[in-house]
Design an enzyme around this catalytic site. Sequence first.
Site, mmCIF file in Angstrom:
data_model
loop_
_atom_site.group_PDB
_atom_site.id
_atom_site.type_symbol
_atom_site.label_atom_id
_atom_site.label_comp_id
_atom_site.label_asym_id
_atom_site.label_seq_id
_atom_site.Cartn_x
_atom_site.Cartn_y
_atom_site.Cartn_z
ATOM 1 C CG HIS A 60 -2.001 -1.004 1.202
ATOM 2 N ND1 HIS A 60 -1.771 -2.307 1.563
ATOM 3 C CD2 HIS A 60 -3.308 -0.930 0.860
ATOM 4 C CE1 HIS A 60 -2.894 -2.991 1.463
ATOM 5 N NE2 HIS A 60 -3.848 -2.176 1.038
ATOM 6 C CD GLU A 184 -4.735 -0.980 -2.237
ATOM 7 O OE1 GLU A 184 -5.558 -1.924 -2.278
ATOM 8 O OE2 GLU A 184 -4.938 0.054 -1.566
#
Length: 215
Positions: A60, A184
């Site tokens: 992330h 992501e």
Amino acid sequence: MKTSFVKYGRKNNKDLCEITLENDHGMVAKVLNYGATLEKVLVDLEAVSDKLTIFNLVNHTYFNLGERAEDLNLQLNADYYLPVDESSLPDRGMEQVAGTAFDFRKTKRIGDALTSDDAQIKLRNGIDHPFILNGNNPATTLSSRKHKLTVRTNAPALVLYAGNHFNHTGIADNIGQYDGITFEAQCPPAEGNDLGEITLLPFEKFKRVVDWKFE
């Protein structure tokens, strides 16, 4: 969840480490990870579990390239995205990006999407959606006036989030709304209870590669 970290040294000018994750039920997953150089970050994840495991490991990291995310330009090789509901879960299958705020097949400013009247943008207060990659590389290119980031991956999807709900509080107190964007690289979330795509069989190897190149 128990976590242990072991660094083995360096290989091909990159850090080599192993992370072991063990949950309360005795399921063990080992993750092999490579590090970075100044111009490039290579995330090379390999994992093996000794039991049937739901596994969709993802990074992330947020990028801004020295500017706010809304001022950056984005090109994304995705022809489809997944609309989501109020809880950010897919609820209607894939939809084409063509004719929507989610069409980044040609480079455009991220802020143009964030300020659009698209119902999905308004629902999530910005971009918070999975994009299905079409196989062309690089998967995405992010650029500012001075810098460029290209991302290559073997993942089938990128979930993009532009910090829609960040406000300099909590665990993300160093970032505000639209200050950065994350890519992501993962299997996209599925509707309902179908977890087949992210189920790791005992001793089956998981491998995810994400290559970030900075210019």
